[in-house]
Design an enzyme around this catalytic site. Structure first.
Site, PDB file in Angstrom:
ATOM      1  N   GLY A  12       0.784  -1.231   0.000  1.00 42.92           N
ATOM      2  CA  GLY A  12       0.000   0.000   0.000  1.00 42.92           C
ATOM      3  C   GLY A  12       0.812   1.275   0.000  1.00 42.92           C
ATOM      4  CG  ASN A  14       1.467   3.277  -5.762  1.00 46.53           C
ATOM      5  OD1 ASN A  14       1.864   4.295  -6.330  1.00 46.53           O
ATOM      6  ND2 ASN A  14       2.052   2.100  -5.940  1.00 46.53           N
ATOM      7  CG  MET A  95      -0.954  -7.644  -6.767  1.00 45.32           C
ATOM      8  SD  MET A  95      -0.296  -6.413  -7.912  1.00 45.32           S
ATOM      9  CE  MET A  95       1.025  -7.351  -8.621  1.00 45.32           C
ATOM     10  NE  ARG A  96      -9.310 -11.311  -7.941  1.00 40.70           N
ATOM     11  CZ  ARG A  96     -10.148 -12.115  -7.267  1.00 40.70           C
ATOM     12  NH1 ARG A  96     -10.554 -11.791  -6.042  1.00 40.70           N
ATOM     13  NH2 ARG A  96     -10.604 -13.220  -7.796  1.00 40.70           N
ATOM     14  CG  ASN A 112      -4.047  -0.945 -12.712  1.00 40.34           C
ATOM     15  OD1 ASN A 112      -3.807  -1.102 -11.523  1.00 40.34           O
ATOM     16  ND2 ASN A 112      -3.447  -1.656 -13.652  1.00 40.34           N
ATOM     17  CG  HIS A 114       1.456  -2.120 -15.390  1.00 41.82           C
ATOM     18  ND1 HIS A 114       1.162  -3.333 -14.811  1.00 41.82           N
ATOM     19  CD2 HIS A 114       2.469  -2.346 -16.261  1.00 41.82           C
ATOM     20  CE1 HIS A 114       1.958  -4.260 -15.315  1.00 41.82           C
ATOM     21  NE2 HIS A 114       2.763  -3.686 -16.195  1.00 41.82           N
TER      22      HIS A 114
END
Ligand code: GAR
Length: 206
Positions: A12, A14, A95-96, A112, A114
């Site tokens: 966490g 971010n 992570m999904r 999101n 990445h």
């Protein structure tokens, strides 16, 4: 001011960067709810420390992706003191992939981050995959999530050069530093209503 719901799976950092940007006044937003795909994610503690409501998915729910996403969508639509729901869902190390129940409830409202320059190095190991491949430039992408994993409309990217003496660890550190700057900046663009997606799936920033 926009209301955010954050999805996490792990440490966490971010999420912390978003919490800190709000506290500094550089991001005009509130975090109404944090949902973790894992009960032991350290990010849950970060949220609780600043009194943000949290939900951790049980293993049984997690193992049923459609049921999990229906629950997440419903909780996000009812989040907040007045139950009016969040404006954006922010995936921060989640992570999904998100599925139909969330995407239909929040069209072009799920973002999101990445740790690579999409469309290169999709998946759960973007930094290591880019490092192992030997690319000379990599970076960070913030994009809207859609039903194609890591393929949604790109909002912003920031590049960095891989140095000859970089190790995976030093590269990770610099990628994370960029993430922690870029994500709050992009969320602020959303807060200012400056981001739109055209009918070809391209993002425009005013
Ligand atoms: C971040 O580097 C994020 O970009 C990445 O996981 C890390 C989570 O860190 N996400 C993905 O790889 C998604 N495919 P955090 O939990 O400390 O924010």
């Amino acid at each position: 001011m926009i209301k955010l719901g954050v999805l996490i799976s792990g440490s966490g950092t971010n999420l912390q960067a978003i919490i800190d940007a709000i506290a500094r006044g550089s991001l005009d937003a509130s975090i109404e709810l944090v949902i973790s795909s894992k009960p032991d994610a350290y990010g849950i503690k970060r949220a609780k420390d600043v009194s943000i409501p949290t939900i951790a998915l049980s293993k049984a729910v997690y193992n049923e992706p459609l049921a999990a996403d229906l629950l997440i969508a419903t909780e996000m639509q009812n989040a907040g003191a007045d139950h009016s729901g969040v404006d954006y869902i922010v995936m921060a190390g989640y992570m999904r992939m998100v599925r139909r129940p969330i995407l239909e409830a929040f069209p072009n409202r799920v973002v999101n981050i990445h740790p690579a320059l999409l469309p290169a190095f999709i998946g759960a190991h973007g930094i290591a995959d880019a490092f192992e491949y030997g690319v000379k430039i990599t970076g960070v992408t913030v994009h809207f999530a859609n039903d194609a994993y890591d393929r949604g409309p790109i909002i912003a990217q920031r590049a960095l050069a891989v140095a000859a003496d970089d190790t995976l660890e030093s590269l990770e550190e610099r990628i994370h530093a960029i993430e922690h700057e870029l994500y709050p900046e992009v969320l602020q663009l959303l807060a200012e209503g400056r981001v739109s997606v055209d009918n070809r799936g391209k993002v425009h920033i005013e």
